[in-house]
Motif scaffolding. Structure first.
Motif, mmCIF file in Angstrom:
data_model
loop_
_atom_site.group_PDB
_atom_site.id
_atom_site.type_symbol
_atom_site.label_atom_id
_atom_site.label_comp_id
_atom_site.label_asym_id
_atom_site.label_seq_id
_atom_site.Cartn_x
_atom_site.Cartn_y
_atom_site.Cartn_z
ATOM 1 N N ARG A 127 0.813 -1.223 0.000
ATOM 2 C CA ARG A 127 0.000 0.000 0.000
ATOM 3 C C ARG A 127 0.840 1.265 0.000
ATOM 4 N NH1 ARG A 127 -5.674 0.920 2.660
ATOM 5 N NH2 ARG A 127 -6.809 -0.847 1.819
ATOM 6 N N TRP A 128 1.847 1.314 0.835
ATOM 7 C CA TRP A 128 2.565 2.564 1.099
ATOM 8 C C TRP A 128 3.880 2.694 0.346
ATOM 9 C CZ3 TRP A 128 1.992 2.501 7.178
ATOM 10 C CH2 TRP A 128 0.635 2.640 7.499
ATOM 11 N N GLU A 163 9.477 -7.055 -8.253
ATOM 12 C CA GLU A 163 9.102 -5.939 -9.105
ATOM 13 C C GLU A 163 10.211 -5.531 -10.074
ATOM 14 O OE1 GLU A 163 8.076 -2.858 -6.397
ATOM 15 O OE2 GLU A 163 6.241 -3.839 -5.684
ATOM 16 N N VAL A 164 11.469 -5.651 -9.645
ATOM 17 C CA VAL A 164 12.584 -5.085 -10.406
ATOM 18 C C VAL A 164 13.233 -6.106 -11.336
ATOM 19 C CG1 VAL A 164 14.887 -4.059 -10.186
ATOM 20 C CG2 VAL A 164 13.032 -3.309 -8.677
ATOM 21 N N SER A 174 -0.284 -11.071 -8.042
ATOM 22 C CA SER A 174 0.097 -9.905 -8.828
ATOM 23 C C SER A 174 1.210 -9.134 -8.135
ATOM 24 C CB SER A 174 -1.115 -8.989 -9.016
ATOM 25 O OG SER A 174 -1.460 -8.367 -7.789
ATOM 26 N N PRO A 175 1.994 -8.330 -8.881
ATOM 27 C CA PRO A 175 3.059 -7.537 -8.258
ATOM 28 C C PRO A 175 2.551 -6.622 -7.146
ATOM 29 C CG PRO A 175 3.324 -7.554 -10.641
ATOM 30 C CD PRO A 175 2.017 -8.210 -10.352
ATOM 31 N N LYS A 176 1.305 -6.174 -7.237
ATOM 32 C CA LYS A 176 0.752 -5.291 -6.209
ATOM 33 C C LYS A 176 0.527 -6.019 -4.888
ATOM 34 C CE LYS A 176 -1.604 -2.212 -9.459
ATOM 35 N NZ LYS A 176 -2.916 -1.666 -9.888
ATOM 36 N N VAL A 218 2.593 -8.933 0.649
ATOM 37 C CA VAL A 218 1.856 -9.825 1.545
ATOM 38 C C VAL A 218 2.117 -11.281 1.174
ATOM 39 C CG1 VAL A 218 -0.303 -9.867 0.223
ATOM 40 C CG2 VAL A 218 -0.369 -10.177 2.694
ATOM 41 N N ALA A 219 2.327 -11.570 -0.135
ATOM 42 C CA ALA A 219 2.684 -12.936 -0.543
ATOM 43 C C ALA A 219 4.012 -13.349 0.070
ATOM 44 C CB ALA A 219 2.754 -13.024 -2.070
#
Length: 455
Positions: free
Chosen positions: A75-76, A129-130, A388-390, A394-395
């Motif tokens: 989220r942040w 993500e990267v 998903s990446p978002k 949490v995963a």
């Protein structure tokens, strides 16, 4: 273009080094303190049960908070959480060198665990993500190898520092990892805006999840130490009631911390289950072998250390190899093969632990260690890629919690068996069965991310 491309390559390398260094903090501090426990017991005039909370509270906090921290990162943004976690870990480490009482030292250790729980899942999510998917497992394999190395060198580092300068010196080691991680991360971690969401953060679910995991881990830990303040039936009922409250609450929240749909993803459920089962088997093996070889076989400490080195040393070597294979051949085949080797290597202990000669035990443990190492990258990569990446934070948190719970449950079962019957044959049969079950569960992994498999 060449300068820009070169700068991007160096930034990515700096990012991966920073995440690797931050990931090494938790295993290093969880094993380094074990050597100092006798000195701590003497200095603070306490007993083993009280001093063991330096280890137990650390593991419980690490297992409990990572899914929550990962959700906050989703989220942040991850940069501020990782850097803040590293700063807090460093501050807690320096404060621990001053702690005048055992209670304050436990408090600073708990703050270390909270800081690590914030940084670790968000670092893993940042790799997701990267790093491109065709290189992702390789990088996770290198990070897993560094984590195994940190856990392995913790006891000798702790022993040397405690002997030369006292137990307080072991906390200064963290500065050697934190400072370069901070400097590299400050430059390399990407800045991102918090994700826009009209749904409130699930603070109630976070509290319930923390209560459930802390109660379960605390219950198992106290059972291991034989000091439950209430009857086992009451304790189990309390944990079950908290679990029921968590599921009901999460089912009604618009954006819950723990979404049951995660476990409807076959690859995520398989990766989380396989890491819990394999880590249970690995942890029980590491804990039980020294006791067994010392009490039953009369082995010397040097011989036992040599045997354990064959197990843990090959894990360090196997992790990067497993990562490369997972990128080349897909996530499932190297992972299943690694866990199968892990199970095969444990067979000499399962079949005839009392009489197995060193000539069979050492190669078996080497095979088991290399197989366990080879499976780590595929399991972690598959778990992170299945969402998903978002939702990578949490995963990563839930996957890491599964790993810690496997260790906590395994050590509790081991203590229960040895305290009631002392039956090592039963212990090693449990280890072999659990390892084999992890092979079966890992068959549910996907070779590639779902989007690629469908394209």
């Amino acid at each position: 273009m060449n300068d820009s491309s070169s700068k991007s390559v160096w930034r990515d390398r700096a990012l991966l080094i920073a995440i690797t260094l931050s990931s090494m903090l938790a295993p290093l501090n969880s094993t380094m303190i074990a050597v100092a426990l006798p000195r701590l017991i003497t200095e603070f005039q306490t007993n083993v049960a009280h001093a063991s909370w330096l280890v137990t509270s650390y593991l419980i906090a690490m297992a409990t908070l990572q899914p929550i921290a990962g959700k906050l990162g989703d989220r942040w943004g991850r940069r501020s959480l990782i850097l803040g976690g590293l700063i807090c870990f460093g501050g807690a480490s320096l404060a621990a060198t001053w702690a005048p009482t055992l209670e304050m030292l436990i408090g600073f250790r708990l703050l270390q665990a909270v800081s690590g729980a914030i940084a670790i899942p968000n670092g893993v999510a940042l790799v997701r993500e990267v790093v491109p998917d065709h290189q992702r497992a390789t990088q996770f394999g290198l990070i897993s190898s560094a984590i195994s190395l940190a856990a392995a060198i913790g006891p000798p580092i702790g022993g040397v520092l405690t002997s030369l300068a006292g137990w307080r010196a072991i906390f200064f080691v963290n500065v050697l990892l934190i400072l370069p991680a901070l400097l590299l991360g400050w430059w390399a971690f990407p800045r991102s805006k918090p994700s826009a969401s009209s749904r409130p953060f699930d603070w109630g679910g976070s509290l319930l999840l923390a209560s459930v995991l802390a109660s379960l881990a605390g219950f198992l830990s106290q059972m291991r130490q034989g000091g439950l303040p209430v009857s086992p039936g009451v304790a189990v009922a309390g944990v079950v009631a908290l679990m029921a409250a968590l599921f009901v609450y999460e089912g009604r929240h618009p954006d819950p911390i723990i979404q049951l749909r995660f476990f409807r993803k076959r690859a995520f459920a398989a990766a989380s289950g396989a890491i819990a089962l394999s880590n249970l088997a690995m942890y029980v093996t590491l804990l039980s072998l020294p006791i067994f070889l010392s009490e039953r076989a009369g082995w010397m400490d040097s011989q036992i250390g040599f045997v354990l080195a064959a197990f843990s040393g090959l894990m360090i070597v196997g992790s990067p190899l497993g990562g490369r294979w997972a990128d080349r051949w897909g996530r499932r085949i190297p992972t299943v093969a690694g866990l199968a080797l892990f199970t095969l290597g444990l067979l000499p202990l399962v079949i005839q632990a009392e009489t197995v000669p060193l000539a069979f035990l050492l190669p078996g443990l080497a095979i088991a260690g290399s197989g366990m190492g080879a499976s780590m990258a595929g399991l972690q990569t598959s778990a992170i890629e299945s969402l998903s990446p978002k939702e990578a934070g949490v995963a990563a948190g839930i996957f890491s919690t599964s790993r810690y719970l496997g260790s906590i449950v395994g050590s509790s079962i081991l203590a229960g068996i040895l305290s009631s019957s002392g039956n090592f044959h039963l212990v090693f049969w449990m280890v072999g069965s659990t390892a084999f079950l992890s092979v079966l569960v890992s068959l549910g992994l996907r070779d590639r991310p779902l989007s690629e498999a469908q394209s």
